[in-house]
Design a protein around this motif. Sequence first.
Motif, mmCIF file in Angstrom:
data_model
loop_
_atom_site.group_PDB
_atom_site.id
_atom_site.type_symbol
_atom_site.label_atom_id
_atom_site.label_comp_id
_atom_site.label_asym_id
_atom_site.label_seq_id
_atom_site.Cartn_x
_atom_site.Cartn_y
_atom_site.Cartn_z
ATOM 1 N N ALA A 96 76.394 45.552 56.434
ATOM 2 C CA ALA A 96 76.541 44.563 55.371
ATOM 3 C C ALA A 96 76.582 45.233 54.003
ATOM 4 O O ALA A 96 77.372 44.852 53.134
ATOM 5 N N SER A 97 75.758 46.247 53.808
ATOM 6 C CA SER A 97 75.761 46.971 52.529
ATOM 7 C C SER A 97 77.090 47.671 52.298
ATOM 8 O O SER A 97 77.637 47.657 51.189
ATOM 9 N N ILE A 98 77.640 48.267 53.354
ATOM 10 C CA ILE A 98 78.940 48.932 53.229
ATOM 11 C C ILE A 98 80.022 47.924 52.860
ATOM 12 O O ILE A 98 80.862 48.158 51.968
ATOM 13 N N PHE A 111 75.498 39.624 48.925
ATOM 14 C CA PHE A 111 74.348 40.157 49.651
ATOM 15 C C PHE A 111 73.829 39.153 50.676
ATOM 16 O O PHE A 111 73.021 39.515 51.542
ATOM 17 N N THR A 112 74.269 37.909 50.568
ATOM 18 C CA THR A 112 73.907 36.919 51.580
ATOM 19 C C THR A 112 74.389 37.347 52.960
ATOM 20 O O THR A 112 73.812 36.959 53.974
ATOM 21 N N ILE A 113 75.458 38.135 53.010
ATOM 22 C CA ILE A 113 75.966 38.634 54.288
ATOM 23 C C ILE A 113 74.866 39.404 55.018
ATOM 24 O O ILE A 113 74.611 39.183 56.211
ATOM 25 N N GLY A 114 74.190 40.295 54.299
ATOM 26 C CA GLY A 114 73.113 41.071 54.900
ATOM 27 C C GLY A 114 71.922 40.212 55.273
ATOM 28 O O GLY A 114 71.337 40.372 56.359
ATOM 29 N N PHE A 115 71.554 39.273 54.388
ATOM 30 C CA PHE A 115 70.407 38.408 54.675
ATOM 31 C C PHE A 115 70.664 37.568 55.925
ATOM 32 O O PHE A 115 69.796 37.434 56.802
ATOM 33 N N GLY A 116 71.869 37.003 56.002
ATOM 34 C CA GLY A 116 72.181 36.157 57.147
ATOM 35 C C GLY A 116 72.237 36.929 58.447
ATOM 36 O O GLY A 116 71.718 36.482 59.480
ATOM 37 N N VAL A 123 77.606 44.404 65.229
ATOM 38 C CA VAL A 123 76.402 45.228 65.368
ATOM 39 C C VAL A 123 75.501 44.660 66.459
ATOM 40 O O VAL A 123 75.725 43.562 66.982
ATOM 41 N N ARG A 124 74.450 45.422 66.759
ATOM 42 C CA ARG A 124 73.523 45.030 67.830
ATOM 43 C C ARG A 124 72.083 44.879 67.351
ATOM 44 O O ARG A 124 71.276 44.250 68.028
ATOM 45 N N ALA A 138 79.494 36.238 59.935
ATOM 46 C CA ALA A 138 79.779 36.166 61.370
ATOM 47 C C ALA A 138 80.426 37.463 61.869
ATOM 48 O O ALA A 138 80.138 37.925 62.982
ATOM 49 N N LEU A 139 81.292 38.058 61.042
ATOM 50 C CA LEU A 139 81.941 39.313 61.439
ATOM 51 C C LEU A 139 80.918 40.432 61.602
ATOM 52 O O LEU A 139 80.960 41.192 62.575
#
Length: 271
Positions: free
Chosen positions: A190-192, A90-95, A180-181, A174-175
Amino acid sequence: MRVLDSVDYGLQAQLARAITESYVAQVNADRLSVATAVAAGAPRTDIPELAARAALLRLPEEVRTQGLPDDPLKVISYFGPSMGMFFVLFTIGFGARGYFIEQQQGTLDRIAAAPVGRGALLLGKSVSTFVYSLAGLATVTFVSWLAFDASWADPLGVAALSVAMAVCVVCLTALVISLVRTEQQAQGLASIVVFALVLLGGNFVFASGTTPAIRTLALFTPNGWALRGFTDLGTGVRGWDAVGAPLLGIAAFSLLVVAVTALLLRLRRTP
């Protein structure tokens, strides 16, 4: 030498056989030593003396404590790191959300205008995501070991898998940012990504209990490779045998993500 055992005393029979085999092996080693000396030219009159000296020798032994590759896997040894990776992803979404929030507030522009430059900004964001991810996974595995008696054969292997997963989280963050914008898009994508990885990687079920197709798909996810490594470590496998293939799998996935991210950023800059 013959060992007589009984079906009622299976364990005692195994111990008796082990002791007998050890004794016979030592006697055969002594006989071989004497025969070798005689074949090399020692006089036969010295055989009693040679036998006495050989009897004082012992077969080389090395005692090393280690788990067996067929040790039973504890549930907590699997689901401890599994749930740790689930939450760390979930850090992906937070970052990603944090990046767009700071972009909207103008923080990134002010930092980029400072003497540090955009390179230092990117490095700082990456390091913070890496440290957060590594600390989260390390905390979960440590608590699993300390409070719930989780066990892995090689602590260095656990550390290597944790570091590899933290690096992979940085790459995935980073990906998402490159795809996204807006902040909302970052949260949705990120959730997906997170739920796709945990469902395919086997974070909710034992990988061995799924279908062959699911086990194959798990090899296309970094968390699936990491759980494979934790499973081997939890069943007593040590060193490169346990974490070699998982580390290579995670590294390959991370490099692929980096390549795709670099391509997207280049296309975005192209007029």
